[in-house]
Each structure stands twice: as structure tokens, then as C-alpha cells.
Design a protein around this motif. Structure first.
Motif, PDB file in Angstrom:
ATOM      1  N   HIS A   1       0.744  -1.208  -0.248  1.00  0.00           N
ATOM      2  CA  HIS A   1       0.077  -0.040   0.042  1.00  0.00           C
ATOM      3  C   HIS A   1       1.004   1.285  -0.020  1.00  0.00           C
ATOM      4  O   HIS A   1       2.138   1.348   0.157  1.00  0.00           O
ATOM      5  N   VAL A   2       0.139   2.341  -0.274  1.00  0.00           N
ATOM      6  CA  VAL A   2       0.764   3.726  -0.200  1.00  0.00           C
ATOM      7  C   VAL A   2       0.861   4.168   1.177  1.00  0.00           C
ATOM      8  O   VAL A   2       0.170   4.191   1.850  1.00  0.00           O
ATOM      9  N   HIS A   3       2.432   4.824   1.368  1.00  0.00           N
ATOM     10  CA  HIS A   3       2.388   5.573   2.607  1.00  0.00           C
ATOM     11  C   HIS A   3       2.401   7.130   2.464  1.00  0.00           C
ATOM     12  O   HIS A   3       2.796   7.663   1.363  1.00  0.00           O
ATOM     13  N   PHE A   4       1.834   7.708   3.316  1.00  0.00           N
ATOM     14  CA  PHE A   4       1.398   9.250   2.920  1.00  0.00           C
ATOM     15  C   PHE A   4       2.006   9.854   4.148  1.00  0.00           C
ATOM     16  O   PHE A   4       2.051   9.828   5.295  1.00  0.00           O
ATOM     17  N   ILE A   5       2.789  11.025   3.857  1.00  0.00           N
ATOM     18  CA  ILE A   5       3.561  11.690   4.699  1.00  0.00           C
ATOM     19  C   ILE A   5       3.086  13.255   4.774  1.00  0.00           C
ATOM     20  O   ILE A   5       2.935  13.854   3.776  1.00  0.00           O
ATOM     21  N   CYS A   6       2.347  13.662   5.755  1.00  0.00           N
ATOM     22  CA  CYS A   6       1.858  14.805   5.814  1.00  0.00           C
ATOM     23  C   CYS A   6       2.918  16.088   6.153  1.00  0.00           C
ATOM     24  O   CYS A   6       3.614  15.865   6.876  1.00  0.00           O
ATOM     25  N   ASP A   7       3.007  16.887   4.847  1.00  0.00           N
ATOM     26  CA  ASP A   7       3.824  18.322   5.128  1.00  0.00           C
ATOM     27  C   ASP A   7       3.486  18.938   6.340  1.00  0.00           C
ATOM     28  O   ASP A   7       4.507  19.748   6.511  1.00  0.00           O
ATOM     29  N   LYS A   8       2.473  18.971   6.993  1.00  0.00           N
ATOM     30  CA  LYS A   8       1.954  19.771   8.130  1.00  0.00           C
ATOM     31  C   LYS A   8       2.321  19.151   9.453  1.00  0.00           C
ATOM     32  O   LYS A   8       3.019  19.837   9.983  1.00  0.00           O
ATOM     33  N   CYS A   9       1.929  17.998   9.911  1.00  0.00           N
ATOM     34  CA  CYS A   9       2.244  17.394  11.019  1.00  0.00           C
ATOM     35  C   CYS A   9       3.246  16.393  11.109  1.00  0.00           C
ATOM     36  O   CYS A   9       3.801  16.016  11.973  1.00  0.00           O
ATOM     37  N   ALA A  10       3.895  16.115   9.755  1.00  0.00           N
ATOM     38  CA  ALA A  10       5.133  15.372   9.636  1.00  0.00           C
ATOM     39  C   ALA A  10       4.751  13.797   9.949  1.00  0.00           C
ATOM     40  O   ALA A  10       5.418  12.935  10.047  1.00  0.00           O
ATOM     41  N   GLN A  11       3.279  13.437  10.111  1.00  0.00           N
ATOM     42  CA  GLN A  11       3.077  12.056  10.462  1.00  0.00           C
ATOM     43  C   GLN A  11       2.955  11.336   9.076  1.00  0.00           C
ATOM     44  O   GLN A  11       2.460  11.846   8.063  1.00  0.00           O
ATOM     45  N   THR A  12       3.423   9.885   9.305  1.00  0.00           N
ATOM     46  CA  THR A  12       3.328   8.944   8.152  1.00  0.00           C
ATOM     47  C   THR A  12       2.064   8.009   8.393  1.00  0.00           C
ATOM     48  O   THR A  12       1.905   7.624   9.655  1.00  0.00           O
ATOM     49  N   PHE A  13       1.349   7.996   7.419  1.00  0.00           N
ATOM     50  CA  PHE A  13      -0.018   7.101   7.471  1.00  0.00           C
ATOM     51  C   PHE A  13       0.105   6.191   6.219  1.00  0.00           C
ATOM     52  O   PHE A  13       0.783   6.394   5.396  1.00  0.00           O
ATOM     53  N   CYS A  14      -0.517   4.738   6.774  1.00  0.00           N
ATOM     54  CA  CYS A  14      -0.736   3.759   5.927  1.00  0.00           C
ATOM     55  C   CYS A  14      -1.852   3.717   5.272  1.00  0.00           C
ATOM     56  O   CYS A  14      -2.809   4.042   5.704  1.00  0.00           O
TER      57      CYS A  14
ATOM     58  N   GLU B   1       8.084   0.518  -2.900  1.00  0.00           N
ATOM     59  CA  GLU B   1       7.595   1.550  -1.765  1.00  0.00           C
ATOM     60  C   GLU B   1       7.042   2.573  -2.615  1.00  0.00           C
ATOM     61  O   GLU B   1       7.527   3.247  -3.617  1.00  0.00           O
ATOM     62  N   VAL B   2       5.927   3.307  -2.117  1.00  0.00           N
ATOM     63  CA  VAL B   2       5.285   4.279  -2.909  1.00  0.00           C
ATOM     64  C   VAL B   2       4.985   5.266  -1.649  1.00  0.00           C
ATOM     65  O   VAL B   2       4.325   4.858  -0.717  1.00  0.00           O
ATOM     66  N   VAL B   3       5.497   6.441  -1.959  1.00  0.00           N
ATOM     67  CA  VAL B   3       5.239   7.410  -0.635  1.00  0.00           C
ATOM     68  C   VAL B   3       4.614   8.713  -1.454  1.00  0.00           C
ATOM     69  O   VAL B   3       5.239   9.265  -2.464  1.00  0.00           O
ATOM     70  N   ALA B   4       3.467   9.145  -0.954  1.00  0.00           N
ATOM     71  CA  ALA B   4       2.735  10.364  -1.401  1.00  0.00           C
ATOM     72  C   ALA B   4       2.917  11.373  -0.316  1.00  0.00           C
ATOM     73  O   ALA B   4       3.004  11.021   0.946  1.00  0.00           O
ATOM     74  N   LYS B   5       3.051  12.571  -0.651  1.00  0.00           N
ATOM     75  CA  LYS B   5       3.458  13.733   0.349  1.00  0.00           C
ATOM     76  C   LYS B   5       2.383  14.774  -0.050  1.00  0.00           C
ATOM     77  O   LYS B   5       2.029  14.831  -1.196  1.00  0.00           O
ATOM     78  N   GLY B   6       1.876  15.471   1.040  1.00  0.00           N
ATOM     79  CA  GLY B   6       0.775  16.511   1.017  1.00  0.00           C
ATOM     80  C   GLY B   6       0.220  16.736   2.343  1.00  0.00           C
ATOM     81  O   GLY B   6       0.766  16.427   3.576  1.00  0.00           O
ATOM     82  N   ILE B   7      -1.082  17.082   2.521  1.00  0.00           N
ATOM     83  CA  ILE B   7      -1.598  17.381   3.862  1.00  0.00           C
ATOM     84  C   ILE B   7      -2.615  16.433   4.104  1.00  0.00           C
ATOM     85  O   ILE B   7      -3.587  15.986   3.277  1.00  0.00           O
ATOM     86  N   CYS B   8      -2.552  15.870   5.192  1.00  0.00           N
ATOM     87  CA  CYS B   8      -3.479  14.780   5.958  1.00  0.00           C
ATOM     88  C   CYS B   8      -4.704  15.351   6.003  1.00  0.00           C
ATOM     89  O   CYS B   8      -4.964  16.592   6.142  1.00  0.00           O
ATOM     90  N   LYS B   9      -5.653  14.516   6.483  1.00  0.00           N
ATOM     91  CA  LYS B   9      -7.332  14.881   6.726  1.00  0.00           C
ATOM     92  C   LYS B   9      -7.329  15.561   7.921  1.00  0.00           C
ATOM     93  O   LYS B   9      -8.189  16.681   8.154  1.00  0.00           O
ATOM     94  N   LYS B  10      -6.561  15.294   8.879  1.00  0.00           N
ATOM     95  CA  LYS B  10      -6.769  15.932  10.263  1.00  0.00           C
ATOM     96  C   LYS B  10      -6.109  17.278  10.000  1.00  0.00           C
ATOM     97  O   LYS B  10      -6.873  18.407  10.705  1.00  0.00           O
ATOM     98  N   CYS B  11      -5.137  17.688   9.337  1.00  0.00           N
ATOM     99  CA  CYS B  11      -4.362  18.954   9.122  1.00  0.00           C
ATOM    100  C   CYS B  11      -5.033  19.907   8.363  1.00  0.00           C
ATOM    101  O   CYS B  11      -5.168  20.999   8.388  1.00  0.00           O
ATOM    102  N   ARG B  12      -6.098  19.236   7.231  1.00  0.00           N
ATOM    103  CA  ARG B  12      -6.577  20.210   6.369  1.00  0.00           C
ATOM    104  C   ARG B  12      -8.093  20.559   6.955  1.00  0.00           C
ATOM    105  O   ARG B  12      -8.408  21.803   6.446  1.00  0.00           O
ATOM    106  N   LYS B  13      -8.325  20.068   7.974  1.00  0.00           N
ATOM    107  CA  LYS B  13      -9.585  20.624   8.686  1.00  0.00           C
ATOM    108  C   LYS B  13      -9.435  22.250   9.245  1.00  0.00           C
ATOM    109  O   LYS B  13      -8.181  22.702   9.546  1.00  0.00           O
TER     110      LYS B  13
END
Length: 139
Positions: free
Chosen positions: A93-106, A127-139
Motif C-alpha cells: 500500500h501507499v504511505h502518506f507523509i503529511c507536510d504539516k504534521c510530519a506524520q506518516t500514515f498507511c 515502496e510508494v510514498v505520497a506527500k501532502g496534507i492529511c485529513k486532520k491538518c486540512r480541517k
């Protein structure tokens, strides 16, 4: 949750110890990935660095957690949600790194694409890593 932890440990032929229970609880209560130091801090002074390391190593070998390499050559750990087992991780699966909180999510529902490699090449791991803003930080 105690019952779930015991079930996971017993299913993987592991004895139930205080360190395994505590560390598994941290993963079950966490949305994103954890670093070794995160786990040490959250586990408290009760467990030393070696105990945490050995527990993480055992969990990874048994297919309970998987590792996520970072850009700075560190390692994060996340709970396996697929049908992983000893020596056979199926965390495609893809791993997502939030640019704002720096947390990594599966992102378990976003699978890694199949690669068509040139003849003579073979993959062991993608390995596929996506970066952006997570749903918690987008609020």
C-alpha cells in the motif's frame, strides 16, 4: 482491547509480556506510524531501549508490524493490517507523509501499482510514498 492483544500475540506464537502488551497497545491506538523514539517515550520509563528494539524486531519478523524507511534513513513502524505472517509481509500500500504534521500514515486501500520492469530485473519490494496534507491538518 486486552483480549485483542492476547489474540494477536497467541496467533503469532508469542508469549504475553508487559512490553509486548504495551507496545502493541500503542500501535492499536495510533493512526499513523511510530518511530523507535516515539515508542520509547510513549511506553514510559518501564522499558529500556533494548527491550523496545527486540519487541519491534520480533513483531516485524512475525508480520505484526511493518517498517517504513524514511528519507533521512530512519525507520518508522506501523501495524500490519493485511494478512501478513512470519517472513511474508503483504503491505502493498501507499504511505502518506503529511507536510504539516510530519506524520506518516498507511493508506491501506491505495495499493502500489504493478511495475513492468525490463527483462532481467525483478523486485522484492516496492515502496510508494505520497506527500501532502492529511485529513486532520486540512480541517
Amino acid at each position: 482491547m486486552k483480549e485483542e492483544i492476547t489474540t494477536i500475540l497467541k496467533r503469532n506464537s508469542l508469549s504475553v509480556t508487559a512490553s509486548r502488551e504495551k507496545i502493541l497497545t500503542l500501535f492499536l491506538n495510533q493512526d499513523g506510524a511510530l518511530s523507535h523514539s516515539d515508542i520509547e517515550k510513549k511506553a514510559g520509563e518501564k522499558f529500556d531501549r533494548v527491550t523496545v528494539y527486540r519487541t519491534l524486531q520480533t513483531f516485524s519478523e512475525k508480520g505484526i508490524i511493518h517498517t517504513i524507511p524514511t528519507a533521512d534513513n530512519a525507520v518508522l513502524y506501523a501495524l500490519c493490517k493485511d494478512n501478513c505472517s512470519q517472513g511474508h509481509h503483504h503491505d502493498h500500500h501507499v504511505h502518506f507523509i503529511c507536510d504539516k504534521c510530519a506524520q506518516t500514515f498507511c493508506l491501506d486501500n491505495v495499493v502500489t501499482p504493478e511495475l513492468k520492469l525490463p527483462q532481467g530485473y525483478s523486485t522484492n519490494h516496492i515502496e510508494v510514498v505520497a506527500k501532502g496534507i492529511c485529513k486532520k491538518c486540512r480541517k
